[in-house]
Design an enzyme around this catalytic site. Sequence first.
Site, PDB file in Angstrom:
ATOM      1  N   HIS A   1     128.927 -14.208  55.995  1.00  0.00           N
ATOM      2  CA  HIS A   1     129.046 -14.515  54.569  1.00  0.00           C
ATOM      3  C   HIS A   1     130.516 -14.434  54.165  1.00  0.00           C
ATOM      4  CE1 HIS A   1     128.504 -10.120  54.981  1.00  0.00           C
ATOM      5  NE2 HIS A   1     129.515 -10.097  54.124  1.00  0.00           N
TER       6      HIS A   1
ATOM      7  N   HIS B   1     137.295 -14.969  53.961  1.00  0.00           N
ATOM      8  CA  HIS B   1     137.089 -14.704  55.384  1.00  0.00           C
ATOM      9  C   HIS B   1     135.631 -14.352  55.637  1.00  0.00           C
ATOM     10  CE1 HIS B   1     137.507 -10.624  53.820  1.00  0.00           C
ATOM     11  NE2 HIS B   1     136.863 -10.227  54.898  1.00  0.00           N
TER      12      HIS B   1
END
Length: 189
Positions: A42, A126
Amino acid sequence: MRLFAAVLPPPAAAGELAALVDGLRALPGADELRWTGRPGWHYTLAFMGEVEEDLLPELTERLARAAHRTQPFPLRVHGGGRFGRRALWAGAAGGLDDLRLLAERADAAARRAGVSMEEHRRYQAHLTLARSRQDTDLRPFVAGLEHFKGSRWEVTELALVRSDLPVSGVPGEGPRYETVGTWPLGGAR
């Protein structure tokens, strides 16, 4: 409960990344890393930590508003990097300004709902792939990510995710993630 707001990559994007990660896991030293799996992939927008259950109604209402005020935008998994010598991540490309805006709105929603947030930091998109408990040379893994360009997809929702830390003590066990709620971007659906 331990919560965070996130953008979840669709199954096709996760599949492309999984094929690349399989190759990275074959590199020398890969067995020294704790690899995250697809269920844990995620882009965290706002990490909230422990949130009292009585704040949940206000939090979900404010996250729904944040999502409604943000239009869908394009994104793809792209390249990667490392945080120091202990975390390896895949990056993002596409609507990064939109992603940052959604992160700011999710953070503000949590604060206004009464969630005690950490000090605000500049957002860096990220998706964590692996971690190490000790300093590790991650450069070969970063090099393996350098030219990765996943397929473009449209981010259409904001997710609130619950993270349950491992309690069994089984080596290699990671957190379990459960999506508590999702809200369409731009009021779509």
